[in-house]
Design a protein around this motif. Structure first.
Motif, PDB file in Angstrom:
ATOM      1  N   LEU A 218      22.344  59.779  17.536  1.00 18.87           N
ATOM      2  CA  LEU A 218      22.294  61.130  17.246  1.00 18.87           C
ATOM      3  C   LEU A 218      23.120  62.188  17.458  1.00 18.87           C
ATOM      4  O   LEU A 218      23.369  62.084  18.898  1.00 18.87           O
ATOM      5  CB  LEU A 218      21.133  61.848  17.540  1.00 18.87           C
ATOM      6  N   PRO A 219      24.084  62.408  16.768  1.00 16.91           N
ATOM      7  CA  PRO A 219      25.005  63.757  17.078  1.00 16.91           C
ATOM      8  C   PRO A 219      24.479  64.044  17.923  1.00 16.91           C
ATOM      9  O   PRO A 219      24.033  65.300  18.322  1.00 16.91           O
ATOM     10  CB  PRO A 219      26.073  64.081  16.360  1.00 16.91           C
ATOM     11  N   ASP A 220      25.934  64.673  19.282  1.00 16.25           N
ATOM     12  CA  ASP A 220      25.260  65.740  20.339  1.00 16.25           C
ATOM     13  C   ASP A 220      24.542  66.692  19.784  1.00 16.25           C
ATOM     14  O   ASP A 220      24.127  67.794  20.206  1.00 16.25           O
ATOM     15  CB  ASP A 220      26.420  65.656  21.069  1.00 16.25           C
ATOM     16  N   ASP A 221      25.176  67.215  18.485  1.00 15.03           N
ATOM     17  CA  ASP A 221      24.898  68.473  17.772  1.00 15.03           C
ATOM     18  C   ASP A 221      23.670  67.913  17.508  1.00 15.03           C
ATOM     19  O   ASP A 221      23.455  69.313  16.678  1.00 15.03           O
ATOM     20  CB  ASP A 221      25.900  69.749  17.165  1.00 15.03           C
ATOM     21  N   VAL A 222      23.148  67.703  17.488  1.00 13.72           N
ATOM     22  CA  VAL A 222      21.561  66.613  16.237  1.00 13.72           C
ATOM     23  C   VAL A 222      20.603  67.028  17.308  1.00 13.72           C
ATOM     24  O   VAL A 222      20.353  66.281  17.619  1.00 13.72           O
ATOM     25  CB  VAL A 222      21.440  65.613  15.360  1.00 13.72           C
ATOM     26  N   GLU A 223      20.293  68.163  17.515  1.00  8.65           N
ATOM     27  CA  GLU A 223      18.909  68.432  18.545  1.00  8.65           C
ATOM     28  C   GLU A 223      17.622  68.164  18.353  1.00  8.65           C
ATOM     29  O   GLU A 223      17.156  70.015  17.992  1.00  8.65           O
ATOM     30  CB  GLU A 223      19.200  69.743  19.187  1.00  8.65           C
ATOM     31  N   ALA A 224      17.261  67.283  17.893  1.00  8.04           N
ATOM     32  CA  ALA A 224      16.229  66.628  17.736  1.00  8.04           C
ATOM     33  C   ALA A 224      15.494  66.791  18.872  1.00  8.04           C
ATOM     34  O   ALA A 224      15.611  65.798  20.015  1.00  8.04           O
ATOM     35  CB  ALA A 224      16.697  65.290  16.666  1.00  8.04           C
ATOM     36  N   HIS A 225      14.389  66.581  18.908  1.00  9.77           N
ATOM     37  CA  HIS A 225      12.928  66.297  19.534  1.00  9.77           C
ATOM     38  C   HIS A 225      12.188  65.499  18.813  1.00  9.77           C
ATOM     39  O   HIS A 225      12.078  65.120  17.637  1.00  9.77           O
ATOM     40  CB  HIS A 225      12.650  67.829  19.983  1.00  9.77           C
ATOM     41  N   LEU A 226      11.813  64.151  19.875  1.00 14.11           N
ATOM     42  CA  LEU A 226      10.898  63.029  19.697  1.00 14.11           C
ATOM     43  C   LEU A 226       9.594  63.169  20.331  1.00 14.11           C
ATOM     44  O   LEU A 226       9.654  63.160  21.421  1.00 14.11           O
ATOM     45  CB  LEU A 226      11.463  61.244  19.428  1.00 14.11           C
ATOM     46  N   LEU A 227       8.775  62.899  18.951  1.00 14.59           N
ATOM     47  CA  LEU A 227       7.762  63.005  19.799  1.00 14.59           C
ATOM     48  C   LEU A 227       6.689  61.606  19.426  1.00 14.59           C
ATOM     49  O   LEU A 227       6.254  60.835  18.370  1.00 14.59           O
ATOM     50  CB  LEU A 227       5.971  64.022  18.983  1.00 14.59           C
ATOM     51  N   LEU A 228       6.339  61.026  20.703  1.00 17.62           N
ATOM     52  CA  LEU A 228       5.960  59.317  21.032  1.00 17.62           C
ATOM     53  C   LEU A 228       4.247  59.625  21.057  1.00 17.62           C
ATOM     54  O   LEU A 228       3.430  60.119  21.910  1.00 17.62           O
ATOM     55  CB  LEU A 228       6.407  58.972  21.386  1.00 17.62           C
ATOM     56  N   VAL A 229       3.412  59.438  19.550  1.00 21.93           N
ATOM     57  CA  VAL A 229       2.024  60.158  19.760  1.00 21.93           C
ATOM     58  C   VAL A 229       1.125  58.623  19.933  1.00 21.93           C
ATOM     59  O   VAL A 229       1.469  57.597  18.736  1.00 21.93           O
ATOM     60  CB  VAL A 229       1.459  60.504  18.462  1.00 21.93           C
ATOM     61  N   GLY A 230      -0.006  57.845  20.219  1.00 26.55           N
ATOM     62  CA  GLY A 230      -0.449  56.875  20.909  1.00 26.55           C
ATOM     63  C   GLY A 230      -0.117  56.212  22.476  1.00 26.55           C
ATOM     64  O   GLY A 230       0.123  56.407  23.242  1.00 26.55           O
ATOM     65  N   ASP A 231      -1.172  55.075  22.298  1.00 25.29           N
ATOM     66  CA  ASP A 231      -1.434  54.752  23.795  1.00 25.29           C
ATOM     67  C   ASP A 231       0.201  53.788  24.181  1.00 25.29           C
ATOM     68  O   ASP A 231       0.304  53.379  24.963  1.00 25.29           O
ATOM     69  CB  ASP A 231      -2.550  53.742  24.095  1.00 25.29           C
ATOM     70  N   VAL A 232       1.390  54.167  23.119  1.00 21.01           N
ATOM     71  CA  VAL A 232       2.842  53.788  23.740  1.00 21.01           C
ATOM     72  C   VAL A 232       2.838  53.972  24.922  1.00 21.01           C
ATOM     73  O   VAL A 232       3.840  53.633  25.498  1.00 21.01           O
ATOM     74  CB  VAL A 232       3.736  53.857  22.752  1.00 21.01           C
ATOM     75  N   THR A 233       2.832  54.910  25.231  1.00 17.77           N
ATOM     76  CA  THR A 233       2.345  55.700  27.131  1.00 17.77           C
ATOM     77  C   THR A 233       2.762  54.698  27.790  1.00 17.77           C
ATOM     78  O   THR A 233       3.088  55.121  28.855  1.00 17.77           O
ATOM     79  CB  THR A 233       1.241  56.981  26.730  1.00 17.77           C
ATOM     80  N   GLU A 234       1.564  53.991  27.159  1.00 19.93           N
ATOM     81  CA  GLU A 234       1.004  52.293  28.697  1.00 19.93           C
ATOM     82  C   GLU A 234       2.238  51.408  28.848  1.00 19.93           C
ATOM     83  O   GLU A 234       2.569  50.469  29.037  1.00 19.93           O
ATOM     84  CB  GLU A 234       0.283  51.710  28.570  1.00 19.93           C
ATOM     85  N   ASN A 235       4.007  51.728  27.427  1.00 19.43           N
ATOM     86  CA  ASN A 235       4.461  50.956  27.727  1.00 19.43           C
ATOM     87  C   ASN A 235       5.842  51.048  28.273  1.00 19.43           C
ATOM     88  O   ASN A 235       6.422  51.806  28.477  1.00 19.43           O
ATOM     89  CB  ASN A 235       4.995  50.727  26.012  1.00 19.43           C
TER      90      ASN A 235
END
Length: 372
Positions: A218-235
């Motif tokens: 994403l271009p620097d001026d597109v200040e988007a946040h991503l939420l990853l929901v689920g057990d992917v935190t174990e990856n």
């Protein structure tokens, strides 16, 4: 009297499932309200079990351990002896294998349910005790993509007859989705941030790595946040990828959550970047039901859910650039995002309503048992 005259007006159905979800539960209740004699054998640990008990629909609690569960098969056989069932509807491979074994020697119609693409083959012995078993009368496919996949299977002269395959979408109701949007601040998301949500299990085919690359593109001026929901935190590999991304502070892991739909509801965009083998993903449906604009890949049944350019965006799988462009487009055009979100909600409310599932399933039962 003829045999037809001896039959009740609508057939008796025994549904075999596990911890049935809300759409299954409401389908069973809807069929009962439509006049069908429906009994359910299901897992007592399911969150909807008590609702079925209150409706007087649980024939026996049952939690099958595997496809060769002797106790479960005996319990099904015992239930079949109590009533003149004409149809067994099995909602997973374990239930299907055990139901087929329990009903051996009878003329009960067997209906199978298939919600994903893959893992069925004429060369796989386990397929022959489930979906390829000759006594299976119908395979209900949750999407046309699954129906087409099954119709395409071939080995020598063998194939699944077209008449055995029927697509019935799993129905929902907007009234089920009334939770308050979650407070995303607990995950470190700034107030009023533009949020992209992605929910899924920790499997490579979900394409989380592609989505993280898309966020980096994403271009620097597109200040988007991503939420990853689920057990992917174990990856750990994905965590390392996030740490090396252009803006790691904008990517947040929530871990497994029971309130995943409320988290999606608090987001601007919902992305499912799967690379293969999707059916009709519940996470996408839940987000659409809350009016959140979906961006999905053209995998499995997802293009049937999302009309590209109308109720969301459909991009090629494994393309970080296409995902990034779609996110940027919605970020820069909020009226477009809002109109697509409204169209997504309307689509679930009308084209994927539970009443349609009840109607189509009931008509299938009647056709199978000669009531048409």
């Amino acid at each position: 009297m003829t045999e037809q005259q001896h039959k009740p007006s609508l057939p008796a159905i025994l549904c075999l499932t596990d911890a049935c979800d809300r759409p299954e539960t409401e389908l069973f209740i809807g069929l009962k309200n439509a006049g069908f004699d429906v009994d359910v054998m299901c897992n007592p640990k399911g969150r909807n079990f008590q609702r079925l008990v209150d409706e007087g629909m649980v024939a026996q609690p049952m939690a099958l351990k595997n496809r060769f569960d002797k106790e479960g098969t005996a319990a099904i056989r015992e239930q079949l002896a109590k009533k003149n069932y004409e149809v067994i509807h099995a909602y997973n491979p374990r239930a299907l294998a055990c139901g087929l074994r329990a009903s051996k020697g009878t003329d009960i119609k067997i209906v199978a349910y298939r919600g994903v693409i893959g893992n069925i083959s004429f060369l796989n012995p386990e397929s022959w005790i489930t979906f390829l078993h000759p006594r299976v009368s119908k395979i209900v496919c949750v999407a046309d993509a699954i129906k087409d996949y099954l119709a395409s299977l071939r080995f020598l002269w063998m194939r699944i007859p077209e008449k055995k395959l029927q697509r019935i979408y799993k129905g929902h109701d907007l009234d089920w989705y009334q939770a308050e949007p979650a407070d995303l601040g607990e995950f470190g998301v700034p107030e009023d941030a533009f949020v992209v949500c992605c929910t899924g299990r920790n499997t490579p085919r979900k394409g989380f790595d592609v989505l993280v690359n898309a966020m980096s593109d994403l271009p620097d001026d597109v200040e988007a946040h991503l939420l990853l929901v689920g057990d992917v935190t174990e990856n750990d590999d994905l965590k390392a990828q996030v740490a090396a991304s252009s803006h790691p502070e904008r990517i947040h892991f929530t871990g497994y959550r029971n309130d995943a739909p409320a988290i999606a509801a608090a987001s601007n965009v919902f992305v499912l970047p799967s690379t293969e083998r999707e059916g009709l993903p519940r996470a996408v449906i839940e987000a659409m039901a809350y009016g959140v604009t979906p961006v999905v890949t053209g995998v499995g049944g997802m293009p049937e859910l999302v009309e590209d350019g109308v109720s969301g965006l459909v991009v090629p799988p494994k393309s970080a650039r296409a995902l990034s462009s779609s996110i940027e487009r919605l970020y820069r055009d909020r009226p477009l995002m809002a109109s697509m979100g409204q169209a997504a909600q309307d689509r679930i409310g009308h084209q994927f309503h539970t009443s349609q599932t009840v109607s189509e399933t009931g008509e299938m039962y009647k056709a199978l048992t000669g009531r048409n």
